[in-house]
Design a protein around this motif. Structure first.
Motif, short mmCIF file in Angstrom:
data_model
loop_
_atom_site.label_atom_id
_atom_site.label_comp_id
_atom_site.label_asym_id
_atom_site.label_seq_id
_atom_site.Cartn_x
_atom_site.Cartn_y
_atom_site.Cartn_z
N MET A 67 0.70 -1.22 -0.04
CA MET A 67 0.02 -0.10 -0.01
C MET A 67 0.83 1.35 -0.15
SD MET A 67 -2.99 -1.19 2.51
CE MET A 67 -3.83 -2.54 2.32
N ASN B 92 1.48 3.19 -3.06
CA ASN B 92 0.36 4.30 -3.51
C ASN B 92 0.73 5.63 -2.79
OD1 ASN B 92 -1.91 5.64 -4.25
ND2 ASN B 92 -3.12 3.78 -4.08
N ASP C 229 -0.96 8.09 -2.70
CA ASP C 229 -2.49 8.72 -2.27
C ASP C 229 -2.87 8.26 -0.91
OD1 ASP C 229 -2.45 10.28 -4.72
OD2 ASP C 229 -3.59 8.60 -5.80
N CYS C 230 -2.19 7.10 -0.26
CA CYS C 230 -2.75 6.70 0.96
C CYS C 230 -2.03 7.19 1.94
CB CYS C 230 -2.64 5.03 0.63
SG CYS C 230 -3.76 4.24 -0.23
N LYS C 231 -2.38 7.68 2.99
CA LYS C 231 -1.75 8.33 4.17
C LYS C 231 -1.29 7.00 5.15
CE LYS C 231 -4.61 12.39 4.46
NZ LYS C 231 -5.47 13.22 5.53
N ASP D 226 -3.50 6.02 7.80
CA ASP D 226 -4.73 5.07 7.26
C ASP D 226 -4.16 3.70 6.92
OD1 ASP D 226 -6.43 7.46 7.60
OD2 ASP D 226 -6.18 7.89 5.63
N ILE D 227 -3.13 3.58 6.27
CA ILE D 227 -2.52 2.48 6.00
C ILE D 227 -2.45 1.35 7.09
CG2 ILE D 227 -0.70 1.05 5.03
CD1 ILE D 227 -0.04 3.31 3.17
#
Length: 529
Positions: free
Chosen positions: A478, A481, A483-485, A488-489
């Motif tokens: 993840m 990517n 765009d993913c914080k 959050d991951i």
């Protein structure tokens, strides 16, 4: 729609009955639930249900006191009893209060549907009968009288000569197929065959709900042995006739109440027959069940304790013989186990199911402890089957086949790492959810310490370390990517503590997540140039 009230002091059972059973299929809607008899009476007064389904043992006012109060104040309300096998002495007392049936815990969906469907038919018959009597339809009086007799209502107004004879009430119970598949045509067919068979003894016949009721009477006392042969021949004739006429394998159970004398006692013999029918779990392959045969049972705690101890010894021998692969010993011990269960009328159904479950769950564990491979079992499926089977006979047949499959399996088909494989698969499929060692061991039906030991031995990792590594590897995917914080991951892969995620990530990968992403981003940029 008819109305039903559910009464049980155990909240989880009460809620499961209210929410999980398909009341609409049987023509009912639940108008409420109560935790004891006193609360139930208040709801009865307010809503006037057609049926009350009640447990026996409850605080404040128990099920028997409730049934008695209903009979005295609301005699038109039908009562179904929820009972365990050790409640026999209470159920005997309940018979005096016009109980319509007994559902034995743990109750199954089909049992509820069958019982309630039958009561819906009875309620409809009662309504039609009341209307017919009101407008005076010819020929309705005898059927009306028989219904009153089994309900224990208006009995003193009837003075037929045969009512002064000795009598036993016989109840023929049919499954739901009887109502759903063939309806009125098979009812007429059965009534005709029955009347013809019993015509010499002038036995009255009544269809009531999903049950055919026979009133066997004689000027002399009627013993069990006077009736048993005749009823068994009738049973065979009826099954054969239905198969010949409709191409249907008939689901039929016949139960018989004790001998009585006098019309006021007919409802007692009827209720005894209804209660005897509830013992079909133990005697499903017997054509006739007599209430008097149940009287040898009871709630003898000393006997039950000794029976359970004897069962445990036999189960231990059985499992040892299965693991040693001595087929003759397996067959002998299996017979001993089944013989012990024949005393099951003193045991609860739940205790019998636990015994079968223990064999299925304990065998793999003992095999692992001894280093002996046995075929893997789908434990979840096996346990569901044990609790779904509706008769002890079918359950014994299933266990025999399962034991034989284990005993006969070639060595090369056996799997020593099944627990570990299932645990790994579970982690990969559910890494985002909370997973603990105890939960995983519980799903595998093995002891947590034993599971921890074999997982470490097979993989070289502690189970929790393995979970963390899987989660970190998913996080690595993840992090590519942008765009993913990162925060959050960490939640998405199952870490709800961000600092702990950073710590574990660095332990597994060598750097913190932010550094990993930075390095990966730089690497991608270089590749693009």
């Amino acid at each position: 729609m008819y109305k039903v009230l559910v009464v049980d002091d155990e909240k989880n059972i009460r809620e499961r009955l209210v929410k999980s059973f398909p009341w609409n299929e049987a023509g009912f809607q639940v108008i409420g639930s109560a935790g004891d008899g006193q609360e139930a009476l208040e709801l009865i007064k307010e809503y006037l249900p057609h049926v009350v389904l009640t447990d026996i043992r409850m605080p404040e006012m128990n099920g028997l006191e409730l049934a008695k109060a209903i009979q005295e104040t609301y005699p038109h309300i039908k009562v179904l009893i929820l009972s365990a096998y050790d409640d026999f002495k209470y159920a005997q007392e309940a018979i005096r209060y016009g109980i319509k049936g007994y559902l034995l815990k743990p109750v199954m969906k089909d049992e509820i549907v069958d019982a309630m469907s039958g009561l819906a038919i009875e309620l409809k018959i009662d309504e039609e009968m009341a209307y017919s009597k009101k407008i005076g339809i010819p020929g309705i009086l005898e059927e009306s009288m028989l219904i009153d007799l089994v309900k224990g209502e208006n009995v003193h107004q009837y003075d037929e000569p045969w009512l002064r004879d000795y009598m036993r009430v016989i109840v023929c119970s049919f499954g739901k197929w009887f109502e759903a598949d063939l309806g009125l045509s098979i009812r007429s067919f059965i009534a005709e065959k029955t009347t013809e068979y019993w015509k010499e003894s002038h036995t009255s016949v009544l269809f009531y709900g999903n049950q055919l009721i026979l009133f066997a009477h004689d000027t002399r006392p009627i013993s069990k042995y006077d009736l048993k042969g005749k009823i068994e021949d009738y049973y065979d004739l009826l099954k054969a006739s239905i198969m010949s006429g409709f191409g249907k394998e008939c689901s039929l159970s016949i139960s018989v109440g004790n001998m009585i004398k006098g019309p006021e006692q007919i409802c007692t013999s009827f209720n005894q027959a209804i209660y005897a029918f509830s013992y079909k779990y133990f005697d499903v392959h017997h054509s006739v069940l007599f209430y008097q045969d149940l009287l040898v049972t009871g709630s003898d705690e000393t006997f039950t304790e000794q029976a359970n101890e004897h069962l445990n010894i036999i189960m231990d021998r059985l499992m040892q013989s299965v693991l040693s692969r001595h087929k003759d010993e397996v067959a002998s011990n299996l017979r001993d186990f089944f013989d012990a269960l024949e005393q099951g009328k003193r045991l609860k159904i739940e205790e019998i199911r636990i015994a079968f479950s223990e064999i299925i769950l304990t065998l793999p564990l003992r095999a692992k402890e001894k280093g002996l491979p046995i075929p893997s079992l789908d434990k979840k499926q096996a346990l569901e089957h044990i609790y779904d089977v509706q008769s002890l006979g079918d359950l014994k047949k299933w266990l025999k086949q399962t034991i034989e499959k284990i005993s006969d399996a070639p060595i090369e088909e056996r799997d020593e790492n099944r627990y570990v494989q299932l645990a790994k698969q579970h982690v990969h499929n559910n890494y985002s959810e909370k997973i603990t060692l105890d939960q995983m061991a519980g799903q595998l039906f093995i002891h947590p310490a034993y599971f921890s030991s074999i997982f470490k031995k097979e993989t070289g990792h502690n189970f929790i370390d393995y979970i963390n590594e899987v989660r970190v590897r998913k996080a690595v995917e993840m992090l590519r990517n942008k765009d993913c914080k990162i925060k959050d991951i960490s939640v998405m892969v199952g870490f709800h503590n961000h600092s702990y995620f950073n710590k574990v990530f660095k332990k597994v990968i060598g750097v913190k997540p932010l550094v990993f992403r930075s390095n990966h981003t730089c690497s991608q940029s270089g590749d693009l140039l």
